[in-house]
Design an enzyme around this catalytic site. Structure first.
Site, PDB file in Angstrom:
ATOM      1  N   GLY A  54       0.806  -1.303  -0.098  1.00 29.51           N
ATOM      2  CA  GLY A  54       0.168  -0.125   0.201  1.00 29.51           C
ATOM      3  C   GLY A  54       0.890   1.158   0.117  1.00 29.51           C
ATOM      4  O   GLY A  54       2.227   1.175   0.250  1.00 29.51           O
ATOM      5  N   CYS A  81       5.347  -6.378   1.340  1.00 28.77           N
ATOM      6  CA  CYS A  81       5.773  -5.083   1.602  1.00 28.77           C
ATOM      7  C   CYS A  81       4.965  -4.144   2.544  1.00 28.77           C
ATOM      8  O   CYS A  81       5.249  -4.342   3.718  1.00 28.77           O
ATOM      9  CB  CYS A  81       5.375  -4.169   0.153  1.00 28.77           C
ATOM     10  SG  CYS A  81       6.185  -2.619  -0.256  1.00 28.77           S
ATOM     11  N   TYR A  82       3.946  -3.277   2.307  1.00 31.31           N
ATOM     12  CA  TYR A  82       3.279  -2.503   3.376  1.00 31.31           C
ATOM     13  C   TYR A  82       2.734  -3.474   4.457  1.00 31.31           C
ATOM     14  O   TYR A  82       2.913  -3.381   5.868  1.00 31.31           O
ATOM     15  CB  TYR A  82       2.256  -1.818   2.877  1.00 31.31           C
ATOM     16  CG  TYR A  82       1.614  -0.790   4.219  1.00 31.31           C
ATOM     17  CD1 TYR A  82       1.963   0.412   4.491  1.00 31.31           C
ATOM     18  CD2 TYR A  82       0.330  -1.376   4.592  1.00 31.31           C
ATOM     19  CE1 TYR A  82       1.373   1.055   5.466  1.00 31.31           C
ATOM     20  CE2 TYR A  82      -0.324  -0.676   5.370  1.00 31.31           C
ATOM     21  CZ  TYR A  82       0.143   0.620   5.771  1.00 31.31           C
ATOM     22  OH  TYR A  82      -0.528   1.190   6.812  1.00 31.31           O
ATOM     23  N   HIS A 168       7.499  -7.688  -4.269  1.00 33.23           N
ATOM     24  CA  HIS A 168       6.462  -8.258  -4.814  1.00 33.23           C
ATOM     25  C   HIS A 168       6.346  -9.394  -5.651  1.00 33.23           C
ATOM     26  O   HIS A 168       6.910  -9.482  -6.812  1.00 33.23           O
ATOM     27  CB  HIS A 168       6.054  -6.930  -5.726  1.00 33.23           C
ATOM     28  CG  HIS A 168       5.698  -5.846  -4.861  1.00 33.23           C
ATOM     29  ND1 HIS A 168       4.208  -5.598  -4.256  1.00 33.23           N
ATOM     30  CD2 HIS A 168       5.998  -4.716  -4.402  1.00 33.23           C
ATOM     31  CE1 HIS A 168       4.358  -4.472  -3.692  1.00 33.23           C
ATOM     32  NE2 HIS A 168       5.246  -4.119  -3.689  1.00 33.23           N
ATOM     33  N   GLU A 170       3.818 -11.068  -6.901  1.00 35.51           N
ATOM     34  CA  GLU A 170       2.882 -11.117  -7.905  1.00 35.51           C
ATOM     35  C   GLU A 170       3.049 -10.514  -9.041  1.00 35.51           C
ATOM     36  O   GLU A 170       2.378 -10.922 -10.022  1.00 35.51           O
ATOM     37  CB  GLU A 170       1.433 -10.398  -7.125  1.00 35.51           C
ATOM     38  CG  GLU A 170       1.623  -9.002  -6.963  1.00 35.51           C
ATOM     39  CD  GLU A 170       2.383  -8.483  -5.677  1.00 35.51           C
ATOM     40  OE1 GLU A 170       3.152  -9.301  -5.033  1.00 35.51           O
ATOM     41  OE2 GLU A 170       2.279  -7.144  -5.373  1.00 35.51           O
ATOM     42  N   ASP A 226     -19.458 -10.882 -21.245  1.00 37.19           N
ATOM     43  CA  ASP A 226     -20.191 -11.063 -19.793  1.00 37.19           C
ATOM     44  C   ASP A 226     -21.616 -11.365 -19.540  1.00 37.19           C
ATOM     45  O   ASP A 226     -22.095 -12.408 -18.884  1.00 37.19           O
ATOM     46  CB  ASP A 226     -19.861  -9.787 -18.925  1.00 37.19           C
ATOM     47  CG  ASP A 226     -18.341  -9.471 -18.731  1.00 37.19           C
ATOM     48  OD1 ASP A 226     -17.683 -10.312 -19.108  1.00 37.19           O
ATOM     49  OD2 ASP A 226     -18.072  -8.309 -18.518  1.00 37.19           O
ATOM     50  N   LYS A 368     -11.833 -11.476 -15.903  1.00 38.37           N
ATOM     51  CA  LYS A 368     -12.331 -11.717 -17.458  1.00 38.37           C
ATOM     52  C   LYS A 368     -11.961 -13.109 -17.855  1.00 38.37           C
ATOM     53  O   LYS A 368     -12.709 -13.733 -18.541  1.00 38.37           O
ATOM     54  CB  LYS A 368     -11.702 -10.534 -18.166  1.00 38.37           C
ATOM     55  CG  LYS A 368     -12.264 -10.485 -19.533  1.00 38.37           C
ATOM     56  CD  LYS A 368     -13.758  -9.637 -19.534  1.00 38.37           C
ATOM     57  CE  LYS A 368     -14.046  -9.519 -20.605  1.00 38.37           C
ATOM     58  NZ  LYS A 368     -15.439  -8.526 -20.542  1.00 38.37           N
TER      59      LYS A 368
END
Ligand code: XMP
Length: 512
Positions: A54, A81-82, A168, A170, A226, A368
């Site tokens: 964050g 991280c944060y 990170h 990710e 969708d 998606k």
């Protein structure tokens, strides 16, 4: 849901990506507000908790905090991280501003073995992005890894399944980051990793049947990915209790209305109500040439037509929508309740007050590509699942100036030829969008021995990840020549084809 990992959102731009990576490990995950209490999390019984990164500093006044009870639940926690800085702060460590912000690739050196880095080489390239760092680790915390600039790049609370990493895992710039996430989800949290789209469908069908009971449901079908997948899923669950409403606003592409009726009505045997409201829309749009005004007229008229159709059906309790997870996350603020607000423009926002439906959003937890996978599992064809985005106001924003039936037909014919050639060239599924734009200007030409004075169309083809930014695509010469000559030869009324070579920004993808 059998097993899940929750991601507490501390405002990181990567929150969705963390959830996405966990799902890649076949574990269901969801992003929740960082204000969620230990009690609320306990009620959700996740197998693991991730505290996201964050933008704040943990000691800032008003910086988002952590219910310390979360660390006492006995559920494994990974702070990123944060999230790591919070974890350390709550365990008596120090966090301070680093002399230099660390941003970019770094070499992680694994110093102590742990289940978090199991099966990984001792040196790893990772992505760092932080201003603060842990400077003093208390006795109760052991260091797992370091980088040149960060002496506590990964740590663990002794005797507890609480981990922190400064990098990170990710993002793609941490090439083996997914292994760290997998180790956390499977080794540390003990997830089986059995979540997939088939199990999602099974669970959703059960849940939809329980919720809906014997009631009726309506859904506004646009033919897009969708709403089509939501329709197919609901149809599997409740069959003819679902009525899909498909509105032809006169601004659809060539044969689109027939295609939708063929697939959903005739092939999939759904209860489909087709409403041809083209005349109604074209009357309202007559002489309207200002882009925002056009959008407004089209949006309003859609609501009127949809509301009339809904009123004509008896005893409908639910309105289903194809809301997806990015819509949900986008509409939840860092301090907000994730389920509180839905983007107002989504499908049929703003129905009149006398129509009170309960909302059903069976895809609201899916990304998606997961929506596409569900569609594939449910037997929808590629032409629906991989369909290029088509704006709600349809050809209204691809026909500059005031629309007329005749000039819309010119656009439809040209567009059909262009898309057919793009498909033949194998480019349809590779580009984000490819379409024609009608320009209401006439230019002089010569065909045979005759002078012509006809309209112009522009070709627009872009590559994009999400529609927010886009690059124009350099099409092969031969393809451009073929398209141009076919359009001019096959569509009387057009005598010039031009090519749009602007990216977004500064242009937008649609012309209006
Ligand atoms: P722009 O033209 O803003 O478009 O660069 C970005 C992406 O959004 C689509 N688009 C819309 N989609 N309703 C929609 O559902 C709309 O009003 C709308 N306007 C633009 C556009 O096709 C592109 O993919």
């Amino acid at each position: 849901m059998k097993e899940s990992i929750v991601v507490l959102d501390y405002g990181s731009q990567y929150c969705q990506l963390i959830a996405r990576r966990i799902r890649e490990c076949h574990v269901y995950s969801q992003v929740i507000s960082c204000n969620t209490t230990a009690e609320e999390i306990s009620a959700m019984s996740p197998k693991g908790i991730i505290l996201s990164g964050g933008p704040a500093s943990v000691y800032d006044s008003g910086a988002p905090q952590l219910d310390p009870g979360i660390l006492e639940l006995g559920i494994p926690v990974l702070g990123i991280c944060y999230g790591m800085q919070l974890l350390v702060k709550y365990n008596g460590g120090n966090v301070s501003t680093a002399p230099e912000r660390e941003y970019g690739r770094a070499l992680l050196q694994i110093k102590n073995s742990s289940r978090l880095f199991e099966g990984m080489e001792p040196e790893q390239t990772v992505w760092m992005s932080h201003g603060d760092k842990v400077t003093m680790e208390p006795e109760c915390i052991e260091t797992l890894a370091v980088t040149a600039n960060c002496e506590f790049a990964a740590c663990k609370l002794k005797g507890k399944e609480l981990y922190g990493i400064q990098f990170h895992p990710e993002v793609v710039h941490s090439p083996n980051g997914i292994q760290v996430i997998r180790n956390f989800c499977l080794n540390i949290c003990g997830c089986e990793g059995s979540w997939n789209m088939a199990s999602f469908i099974e669970e959703s069908v059960k849940k939809i049947r329980e919720t809906v009971g014997k009631e009726r449901v309506i859904l506004g079908l646009s033919g897009g990915v969708d709403s089509s997948v939501a329709a197919a899923l609901l149809h599997k669950a409740i069959g003819h209790q679902l009525t899909c409403i498909f509105v032809n606003n006169g601004l659809l592409r060539k044969n689109e209305a027939e295609r939708v009726q063929d697939l959903f009505g005739r092939n999939l045997k759904m209860n489909l109500r087709y409403i041809d409201a083209s005349d109604r829309f074209l009357e309202k749009l007559a002489g309207v040439d200002e882009p925002e005004k056009k959008r407004h007229v089209i949006g309003n008229e859609f609501i009127n037509v949809f509301a009339d159709a809904a009123r004509s059906l008896d005893g409908v309790k639910y309105l289903a929508q194809g809301t997806t997870y990015p819509d949900v996350i986008e509409s939840m603020s860092i301090n907000g309740n994730p389920s509180a607000v839905i983007k107002s423009h989504h499908n049929v926002g703003g129905l009149p007050k006398d129509l009170k439906f309960e909302l059903l959003e069976p895809l609201r937890m899916l990304f998606k590509d997961e929506v596409r996978e569900v569609g594939r599992e449910l037997g929808l064809p590629d032409e629906v699942i991989l369909r290029q985005p088509f704006p709600g106001p349809g050809l209204g924003v691809r026909h500059l100036g005031a629309v007329t039936k005749r000039t819309l037909d010119l656009l439809r014919d040209a567009d059909e030829i262009f898309v057919e050639e793009i498909k033949k060239a194998g480019l349809y599924f590779k580009v984000w969008q490819a379409f024609c734009v009608f320009l209401p200007v006439k230019t002089v030409g010569v065909m045979g021995d005759h002078r012509t004075y006809d309209y112009v169309v522009a070709l627009r083809v872009v590559e994009s990840q999400d529609g927010m930014t886009a690059d124009w695509v350099n099409l092969p010469d031969a393809l451009l020549r073929r398209v141009s000559s076919r359009i001019i030869n096959e569509v009387p009324g057009l005598n010039r084809v031009v090519l749009d070579i602007t990216s977004k920004p500064p242009s937008t993808i649609e012309w209006e």
